[in-house]
Scaffold this active site. Structure first.
Site, PDB file in Angstrom:
ATOM      1  N   GLN A   1      -4.578   2.889  -5.098  1.00  0.00           N
ATOM      2  CA  GLN A   1      -3.692   2.569  -5.918  1.00  0.00           C
ATOM      3  C   GLN A   1      -3.156   3.645  -6.449  1.00  0.00           C
ATOM      4  N   SER A   2      -2.077   3.971  -5.831  1.00  0.00           N
ATOM      5  CA  SER A   2      -1.549   5.515  -5.714  1.00  0.00           C
ATOM      6  C   SER A   2      -0.652   5.761  -6.939  1.00  0.00           C
TER       7      SER A   2
ATOM      8  N   GLU B   1      -2.927  15.476  -9.173  1.00  0.00           N
ATOM      9  CA  GLU B   1      -2.761  14.631 -10.372  1.00  0.00           C
ATOM     10  C   GLU B   1      -4.194  15.078 -11.003  1.00  0.00           C
TER      11      GLU B   1
ATOM     12  N   ARG C   1       8.774   6.966   1.676  1.00  0.00           N
ATOM     13  CA  ARG C   1       7.903   7.160   0.402  1.00  0.00           C
ATOM     14  C   ARG C   1       8.113   5.716  -0.389  1.00  0.00           C
TER      15      ARG C   1
ATOM     16  N   SER D   1      -5.683  14.586  -5.023  1.00  0.00           N
ATOM     17  CA  SER D   1      -4.584  14.994  -5.226  1.00  0.00           C
ATOM     18  C   SER D   1      -4.149  15.899  -6.499  1.00  0.00           C
TER      19      SER D   1
ATOM     20  N   GLN E   1       2.745   5.307   3.023  1.00  0.00           N
ATOM     21  CA  GLN E   1       3.673   6.796   3.648  1.00  0.00           C
ATOM     22  C   GLN E   1       2.862   7.459   4.566  1.00  0.00           C
TER      23      GLN E   1
ATOM     24  N   ILE F   1      -3.104   2.683   5.949  1.00  0.00           N
ATOM     25  CA  ILE F   1      -2.198   2.775   7.320  1.00  0.00           C
ATOM     26  C   ILE F   1      -1.006   2.356   7.058  1.00  0.00           C
TER      27      ILE F   1
ATOM     28  N   HIS G   1       4.226  14.718  -1.903  1.00  0.00           N
ATOM     29  CA  HIS G   1       4.927  14.957  -0.514  1.00  0.00           C
ATOM     30  C   HIS G   1       5.706  13.662  -0.512  1.00  0.00           C
TER      31      HIS G   1
ATOM     32  N   TYR H   1      -5.491   7.161 -12.834  1.00  0.00           N
ATOM     33  CA  TYR H   1      -5.188   7.172 -11.267  1.00  0.00           C
ATOM     34  C   TYR H   1      -6.067   8.802 -11.230  1.00  0.00           C
TER      35      TYR H   1
HETATM   36  P1  NAP Z   1       0.769   4.496  -0.501  1.00  0.00           P
HETATM   37  O1  NAP Z   1       2.336   4.810   0.073  1.00  0.00           O
HETATM   38  O2  NAP Z   1       0.800   4.204  -2.024  1.00  0.00           O
HETATM   39  O3  NAP Z   1      -0.188   3.910   0.194  1.00  0.00           O
HETATM   40  C1  NAP Z   1      -1.409   3.605  -0.283  1.00  0.00           C
HETATM   41  C2  NAP Z   1      -2.325   2.583   0.630  1.00  0.00           C
HETATM   42  O4  NAP Z   1      -3.479   2.275   0.230  1.00  0.00           O
HETATM   43  C3  NAP Z   1      -1.533   1.430   1.426  1.00  0.00           C
HETATM   44  O5  NAP Z   1      -1.610   1.330   2.631  1.00  0.00           O
HETATM   45  C4  NAP Z   1      -2.021   0.301   0.708  1.00  0.00           C
HETATM   46  O6  NAP Z   1      -2.117  -0.757   1.111  1.00  0.00           O
HETATM   47  C5  NAP Z   1      -3.450   0.765   0.726  1.00  0.00           C
HETATM   48  N1  NAP Z   1      -4.206   0.151  -0.149  1.00  0.00           N
HETATM   49  C6  NAP Z   1      -4.405   0.063  -1.708  1.00  0.00           C
HETATM   50  N2  NAP Z   1      -5.236  -0.531  -1.948  1.00  0.00           N
HETATM   51  C7  NAP Z   1      -6.406  -0.907  -1.199  1.00  0.00           C
HETATM   52  C8  NAP Z   1      -7.559  -1.580  -0.939  1.00  0.00           C
HETATM   53  N3  NAP Z   1      -7.951  -2.111  -1.803  1.00  0.00           N
HETATM   54  N4  NAP Z   1      -8.206  -1.450   0.212  1.00  0.00           N
HETATM   55  C9  NAP Z   1      -7.584  -1.150   1.270  1.00  0.00           C
HETATM   56  N5  NAP Z   1      -6.260  -0.468   1.456  1.00  0.00           N
HETATM   57  C10 NAP Z   1      -5.606  -0.342   0.229  1.00  0.00           C
HETATM   58  O7  NAP Z   1       0.256   6.335  -0.584  1.00  0.00           O
HETATM   59  P2  NAP Z   1       0.668   7.554   0.048  1.00  0.00           P
HETATM   60  O8  NAP Z   1       1.709   8.259  -0.594  1.00  0.00           O
HETATM   61  O9  NAP Z   1       0.978   7.240   1.262  1.00  0.00           O
HETATM   62  O10 NAP Z   1      -0.601   8.470  -0.112  1.00  0.00           O
HETATM   63  C11 NAP Z   1      -1.587   8.477   0.715  1.00  0.00           C
HETATM   64  C12 NAP Z   1      -2.938   8.684  -0.316  1.00  0.00           C
HETATM   65  O11 NAP Z   1      -2.780  10.103  -0.725  1.00  0.00           O
HETATM   66  C13 NAP Z   1      -3.322   7.930  -1.346  1.00  0.00           C
HETATM   67  O12 NAP Z   1      -4.544   7.940  -1.628  1.00  0.00           O
HETATM   68  C14 NAP Z   1      -2.617   8.826  -2.485  1.00  0.00           C
HETATM   69  O13 NAP Z   1      -3.309   8.579  -3.611  1.00  0.00           O
HETATM   70  C15 NAP Z   1      -2.853  10.313  -1.851  1.00  0.00           C
HETATM   71  N6  NAP Z   1      -1.822  11.310  -2.465  1.00  0.00           N
HETATM   72  C16 NAP Z   1      -0.463  11.023  -2.341  1.00  0.00           C
HETATM   73  C17 NAP Z   1       0.475  11.864  -2.525  1.00  0.00           C
HETATM   74  C18 NAP Z   1       1.923  11.792  -2.300  1.00  0.00           C
HETATM   75  O14 NAP Z   1       2.452  12.847  -2.841  1.00  0.00           O
HETATM   76  N7  NAP Z   1       2.129  10.927  -1.327  1.00  0.00           N
HETATM   77  C19 NAP Z   1      -0.229  13.328  -3.123  1.00  0.00           C
HETATM   78  C20 NAP Z   1      -1.672  13.408  -3.259  1.00  0.00           C
HETATM   79  C21 NAP Z   1      -2.268  12.483  -2.937  1.00  0.00           C
HETATM   80  P3  NAP Z   1      -0.909  -2.022   0.922  1.00  0.00           P
HETATM   81  O15 NAP Z   1       0.021  -1.684   0.164  1.00  0.00           O
HETATM   82  O16 NAP Z   1      -0.636  -2.489   2.415  1.00  0.00           O
HETATM   83  O17 NAP Z   1      -1.721  -3.193   0.320  1.00  0.00           O
HETATM   84  O1  F7E Z   2       6.470  10.800 -10.719  1.00  0.00           O
HETATM   85  C1  F7E Z   2       8.733  11.128 -13.393  1.00  0.00           C
HETATM   86  C2  F7E Z   2       7.188  10.822 -13.957  1.00  0.00           C
HETATM   87  O2  F7E Z   2       5.757   8.510  -9.922  1.00  0.00           O
HETATM   88  C3  F7E Z   2       6.922  11.972 -10.709  1.00  0.00           C
HETATM   89  C4  F7E Z   2       1.656   9.880  -6.594  1.00  0.00           C
HETATM   90  O3  F7E Z   2       2.068   9.728  -5.066  1.00  0.00           O
HETATM   91  O4  F7E Z   2       2.308  12.237  -6.902  1.00  0.00           O
HETATM   92  C5  F7E Z   2       2.684  10.844  -7.088  1.00  0.00           C
HETATM   93  O5  F7E Z   2       2.480  10.923  -8.589  1.00  0.00           O
HETATM   94  C6  F7E Z   2       7.324  12.575 -12.169  1.00  0.00           C
HETATM   95  C7  F7E Z   2       6.412  11.988 -13.342  1.00  0.00           C
HETATM   96  O6  F7E Z   2       4.827  10.691  -8.784  1.00  0.00           O
HETATM   97  C8  F7E Z   2      10.563   8.152 -13.432  1.00  0.00           C
HETATM   98  O7  F7E Z   2       7.079  10.852 -15.569  1.00  0.00           O
HETATM   99  C9  F7E Z   2      10.848  10.091 -14.408  1.00  0.00           C
HETATM  100  O8  F7E Z   2       6.543  12.969 -14.296  1.00  0.00           O
HETATM  101  O9  F7E Z   2       6.973   9.971  -8.309  1.00  0.00           O
HETATM  102  P1  F7E Z   2       5.908   9.671  -9.636  1.00  0.00           P
HETATM  103  P2  F7E Z   2       3.498  11.256  -9.460  1.00  0.00           P
HETATM  104  O10 F7E Z   2       3.264  10.670 -10.682  1.00  0.00           O
HETATM  105  O11 F7E Z   2       3.742  12.607  -9.532  1.00  0.00           O
HETATM  106  C10 F7E Z   2       0.825  12.479  -6.825  1.00  0.00           C
HETATM  107  C11 F7E Z   2       0.488  13.892  -6.291  1.00  0.00           C
HETATM  108  C12 F7E Z   2      -0.206  11.402  -6.572  1.00  0.00           C
HETATM  109  O12 F7E Z   2      -1.348  11.788  -6.169  1.00  0.00           O
HETATM  110  C13 F7E Z   2       0.395  10.107  -6.664  1.00  0.00           C
HETATM  111  O13 F7E Z   2      -0.364   9.177  -5.994  1.00  0.00           O
HETATM  112  O14 F7E Z   2       8.726  11.891 -12.148  1.00  0.00           O
HETATM  113  N1  F7E Z   2       9.637  10.176 -13.780  1.00  0.00           N
HETATM  114  N2  F7E Z   2      11.500   8.992 -14.452  1.00  0.00           N
HETATM  115  C14 F7E Z   2       9.482   9.144 -13.070  1.00  0.00           C
HETATM  116  N3  F7E Z   2       8.628   8.716 -12.112  1.00  0.00           N
HETATM  117  C15 F7E Z   2       8.721   7.213 -11.639  1.00  0.00           C
HETATM  118  N4  F7E Z   2       7.791   6.703 -10.872  1.00  0.00           N
HETATM  119  N5  F7E Z   2       9.812   6.473 -12.097  1.00  0.00           N
HETATM  120  C16 F7E Z   2      10.830   6.832 -13.067  1.00  0.00           C
HETATM  121  O15 F7E Z   2      11.844   6.181 -13.056  1.00  0.00           O
END
Ligand code: NAP
Ligand code: F7E
Length: 332
Positions: free
Chosen positions: A82-83, A126, A183, A124, A13, A10, A178, A148
């Site tokens: 742990q995202s 990923e 974010r 995801s 993002q 919660i 997204h 991950y």
């Molecule tokens: P986020 O901002 O990193 O939020 C992750 C949440 O998980 C935080 O609220 C964190 O709490 C909580 N959390 C981590 N470890 C925990 C534990 N051991 N027990 C309970 N809560 C825990 O992620 P998001 O971007 O909102 O994404 C939401 C979900 O979608 C994640 O599962 C992510 O992997 C997945 N996802 C994200 C994307 C994307 O582009 N955003 C795309 C595909 C899938 P605290 O930080 O407060 O500790």
């Molecule tokens: O990286 C490149 C990096 O960390 C995107 C998570 O929400 O989306 C996210 O994972 C790209 C990668 O996201 C930097 O190498 C370059 O190719 O923003 P990111 P991610 O790895 O795509 C997926 C769908 C999830 O599920 C995950 O939880 O950007 N990149 N320079 C960088 N990335 C970061 N973080 N920092 C840099 O300086």
């Protein structure tokens, strides 16, 4: 009577936008918060007015059983993880424990104490990693490239297995990247939008990034949480890809973000190998045809609108921080 939803993650993002969305639909909302969560009040913001905070942890099955047993939610959204992909290479075991086994613990707690609940797993793109076809659909084989991604594949199959093995209502949303003004700051889009704002205001000179050629399918987060909800309103549980169907490089993101404030990214962005990953995901692009046809879901925000919205929001944030600190900006 109002429907009850439990959201893990919660404070993240998606947790924020999903809670806001479900609140508008009249749900009673319970949010899982772990002890090590930082700045809870600030991150929950106005959600504090209506979200019931439940203390627990995805690594602690007793807390999950207790919460599900008491709350008996109609819907469970497992967004906690742990995202951070780069971080998962440094902490593979705890990433697997939270992101992979955590999902299994929640499913088992649901099976034992609240089997009528409907379950959403935050899967995801990923999981596709080294992509086996372009674009990626629900049928594309997985080839994860990070701890991950591996953990998310385990959680994906646990979710399918509880559907097939125990006849529970469980769905995977395979969401492509997204983003939004909420974010996490360590992800590349937000790192860029904050960097642009600080450089524009004269607070920073350079922006150090890793691989500029990586391509992602980037959408706008508030639109993606609606898709999560839609999945749980169907007659049958299923798995869906949610994506825009467009892909853009990190370089393009920088180009648009800097140009929006009248700057050229080539004057400020420095490629720094410390941000390269041991194994990179070079290209992601999703095909959300199934979601469009079965859920009636489609993205609205364009890539350019997303970039510009994030830059505008961070300009405002940085100006507010400056005002509060009493410093004088020296805008470029
Ligand atoms: P986020 O901002 O990193 O939020 C992750 C949440 O998980 C935080 O609220 C964190 O709490 C909580 N959390 C981590 N470890 C925990 C534990 N051991 N027990 C309970 N809560 C825990 O992620 P998001 O971007 O909102 O994404 C939401 C979900 O979608 C994640 O599962 C992510 O992997 C997945 N996802 C994200 C994307 C994307 O582009 N955003 C795309 C595909 C899938 P605290 O930080 O407060 O500790
Ligand atoms: O990286 C490149 C990096 O960390 C995107 C998570 O929400 O989306 C996210 O994972 C790209 C990668 O996201 C930097 O190498 C370059 O190719 O923003 P990111 P991610 O790895 O795509 C997926 C769908 C999830 O599920 C995950 O939880 O950007 N990149 N320079 C960088 N990335 C970061 N973080 N920092 C840099 O300086």
């Amino acid at each position: 009577m109002a429907k009850k939803a439990l959201i893990t993650g919660i404070t993240g993002q998606d947790g924020y936008y999903l809670a806001e969305f479900l609140h508008e639909k009249g749900y009673e909302i319970y949010g899982l918060v772990r002890r090590s969560s930082q700045n809870i009040e600030q991150r929950l913001g106005k959600l504090s007015e209506y979200v019931h905070v439940e203390h627990g942890d995805l690594t602690d099955s007793l807390s999950l059983r207790d919460i599900l047993g008491r709350v008996q939610p109609d819907e469970i959204y497992n967004l906690a993880a742990q995202s951070h992909v780069a971080w998962s290479f440094k902490t593979p075991e705890s990433t697997f424990d939270i992101t992979g086994a955590g999902c299994l613990r929640l499913l088992e707690a649901m099976r034992q104490t609240s089997p009528h609940s409907r379950f959403y797993q935050a899967s995801s793109s990923e999981m596709f990693g080294q992509v086996q076809e372009v674009p990626q659909t629900e049928k594309t084989p997985f080839h994860p490239r990070s701890p991950y991604g591996v953990a998310k594949v385990a959680a994906y199959w646990a979710t399918v297995n509880y559907r097939e093995g125990y006849n529970l209502f469980t769905c995977n949303g395979i969401l492509f990247n997204h983003e939004s003004e909420r974010r996490g700051e360590e992800f590349v889009t937000r790192k860029i939008s904050i960097g642009v704002a600080r450089i524009k205001l004269g607070l920073q000179d350079k922006l150090l990034l890793g691989n500029l050629e990586a391509k992602r399918d980037w959408g706008y987060a508030p639109e993606y949480v609606r898709a999560m909800w839609l999945m749980l309103q169907q007659n049958e549980p299923d798995d869906y890809v949610i994506a825009t169907g467009e892909t853009h490089s990190v370089r393009e993101f920088c180009e648009i973000a800097f140009a929006h404030v009248g700057l050229d990214y080539r004057d400020f962005v420095v490629e720094d190998p410390q941000f390269y990953r041991p194994a990179e995901v070079n290209l992601l692009i999703g095909d959300a045809t199934k979601a469009r046809q079965k859920l009636g879901w489609k993205p609205e925000t364009t890539f350019r609108q997303l970039v510009e919205r994030m830059v505008e929001a961070d300009l405002e944030n940085q100006k507010r921080l400056l005002r509060n600190s009493g410093e004088t900006p020296r805008p470029r």
